[in-house]
Design an enzyme around this catalytic site. Sequence first.
Site, short mmCIF file in Angstrom:
data_model
loop_
_atom_site.label_atom_id
_atom_site.label_comp_id
_atom_site.label_asym_id
_atom_site.label_seq_id
_atom_site.Cartn_x
_atom_site.Cartn_y
_atom_site.Cartn_z
N TRP A 155 30.41 34.01 44.32
CA TRP A 155 31.18 34.49 43.17
C TRP A 155 30.96 33.54 41.99
O TRP A 155 30.43 32.44 42.17
CB TRP A 155 32.68 34.55 43.50
CG TRP A 155 33.39 35.61 42.70
CD1 TRP A 155 34.27 35.42 41.66
CD2 TRP A 155 33.28 37.01 42.87
NE1 TRP A 155 34.70 36.63 41.18
CE2 TRP A 155 34.11 37.63 41.89
CE3 TRP A 155 32.55 37.83 43.72
CZ2 TRP A 155 34.22 39.02 41.76
CZ3 TRP A 155 32.67 39.21 43.60
CH2 TRP A 155 33.50 39.79 42.63
N ASP A 211 33.70 32.69 32.55
CA ASP A 211 34.65 33.32 31.64
C ASP A 211 35.50 34.33 32.37
O ASP A 211 35.34 34.55 33.58
CB ASP A 211 33.91 33.96 30.46
CG ASP A 211 33.06 35.16 30.89
OD1 ASP A 211 32.73 35.28 32.08
OD2 ASP A 211 32.73 35.98 30.02
N GLU A 214 33.84 36.80 34.39
CA GLU A 214 33.20 36.22 35.58
C GLU A 214 31.67 36.29 35.54
O GLU A 214 31.01 36.36 36.57
CB GLU A 214 33.71 36.93 36.86
CG GLU A 214 35.22 36.99 36.93
CD GLU A 214 35.74 37.57 38.22
OE1 GLU A 214 36.50 36.88 38.92
OE2 GLU A 214 35.38 38.72 38.52
N GLU A 215 31.12 36.23 34.34
CA GLU A 215 29.68 36.40 34.19
C GLU A 215 28.98 35.26 33.48
O GLU A 215 27.81 35.00 33.73
CB GLU A 215 29.41 37.71 33.43
CG GLU A 215 29.88 38.95 34.17
CD GLU A 215 29.88 40.20 33.30
OE1 GLU A 215 30.00 41.30 33.86
OE2 GLU A 215 29.79 40.07 32.07
N GLU A 437 40.13 50.99 35.69
CA GLU A 437 39.63 49.85 34.94
C GLU A 437 38.95 50.31 33.65
O GLU A 437 39.19 49.75 32.58
CB GLU A 437 38.63 49.08 35.79
CG GLU A 437 38.00 47.88 35.09
CD GLU A 437 36.99 47.17 35.98
OE1 GLU A 437 37.26 46.03 36.41
OE2 GLU A 437 35.92 47.77 36.26
#
Length: 612
Positions: A155, A211, A214-215, A437
């Site tokens: 992750w 961030d 998550e990238e 989402e």
Amino acid sequence: MLYIALVAGLFSLFSCWTRILLAAPSAWYLVTREATSSLDSFIAYEQPIALQGVLNNIGVEGKWTGVDPGVIIASPSKEDPDYFYTWTRDSALTAKMLIDAFIAGDTSLRPRIEDYISAQAILQTVASQSGDLSDGSGLGEPKFEVNSTAFTGPWGRPQRDGPALRATALITYSQWLLSKGDESRVIAKIWPIISNDLNYVGQYWNQTGFDLWEEVDGSSFFTVAVQHRALVEGQAFAQKIGTNCAACRTQAPEVLCFLQSFWNGDFVTSNINDQNGRNGRDANSILASIHTFDPDTGCDDHTFQPCSSRALANHKAVTDSFRPLYAINSGRAQGAAAAVGRYTEDVYYGGNPWYLCTLAAAEQLYDAVYQINRAGTLVIDAISLPFFRDFDPSVAIGVYPASSAVYSNITAAMRNYADEYVSLVQEFTPPDGSLAEQYSRDDGSPISAVALTWSYAAFLTATARRSSVVPNSWGASTASTPPATCSGTSAPGTYAPPPIDCTSNVSNVAVTFDVREPTIYGETVFVYGSDAALGNWDRSKGLELHAYRYTSSNPLWSGTARSVAAGSSFQYKYYKTGTDGVTVVYEGGANRTFTVPEGCARNVVQVDTWQE
């Protein structure tokens, strides 16, 4: 003032909608919204659905099995995509919404808030691939399994916004407890959690991390903004309860100084130190503005308050960037609401608008109008002029009092603009009120994870701000002047397991083994022992450890035995295999012994050094 309209008053409306749903065609977006012909009626209908959507996603009283008490899941989706986890960031933002709603009058939410606090005390102690609590590094782990154990897959880690947001949520609730005279609970049970998080922020704020999307592994505007807020209110809160937060006092000014680095003169560059090929226009920055909104502070540029010239110019830059991108934005001119996604280069699920990003665009505008009305003057300067000219092409730089036509017309236009964003969400919300989402850039149909907790929370906070229901001040006006020169300092923190509340002892515990042993590339460390989780002394069934946190100065190997009986005792030893995968080297010395603690703790860490 309440966040949520009384549900009892909505029963007849709900019944009407039930009839519509039963007759609804498969192309939901073609359904005429007879029961929500106006924005007000849509909001009245959607608010209890959104609140229930949040509550459904909290264990144990929620809708989903296997979720620990107080754990807030991101979504019940378990595939395409799998969001059946708990994220520290998403959970903290959701908890803050619930706490604000509770303080505003919804007393039914208190048990869920108390459960959340107990769950966070447990999660702070969980060792993960980010680290553990001994040096605070484990607090940067972004997500966990719903049973409060570590997520061990690959992750984007660490993520450094979660501890700051959790501290903010718990400080807000603790302030209410103090107002009711419950100082003993605050100091004994909640402050230890807050203290760990504030120490983490003070120690790690100037290190890069992933961030909120998550990238990007760099420095995120959202992360730095919420870290500054947490340190400012953490210092004031610590003083209020008669203790100290040295990291808050020394690091908050430096964090604020660094925050200015993201402003490029036209808009916020949302990621620096690694932009990952993006242009910098990102809903990250709008989300930062609404989550550091202080209703008692004016239009301050340094803290990027919603009504500040910087924040308004940035709002225009970010929202305008999506106008030519999505088919559903066709014909939506500047100054009119448009569907908003994360960033224009987004390719996740094809790169679509997000409900929470579109609602954030509305919320910043509601916040800004609130702040302007509180100040009683509208200030237009060279930075904000393009934003205001979307409403009045002839408006000029100046200071306009509340009695002026310009003030009245502009603030009314801004509120209408905000309403248009919520109306856009209404347009693309299915008849059952569920919020996914994303919604399709082509036809507006829901995409990706269903029943997203953050989407529901975003709807509730945006519509609360529309009703001028605002959170308490966090003291932004007392900490809005950055130092003349930035210094990349940090404050080493101290950490301790917080007290854990529970109603019954756990039967099984996850035991994490941390051992320090220098190795060369290709070698692997294992632990085996007399417990079934360690192979019952069968080396072929030993627990493989991982070197995710291994460095030359800290040669750490770590692994977790997921289910070991509480109260049991066992023996164990470490060994390692060579680069050929066959050669085995056992550590020296006698067998080690360990007794699994009994009580509420679901996780425990055993720290060892290889025995020669």
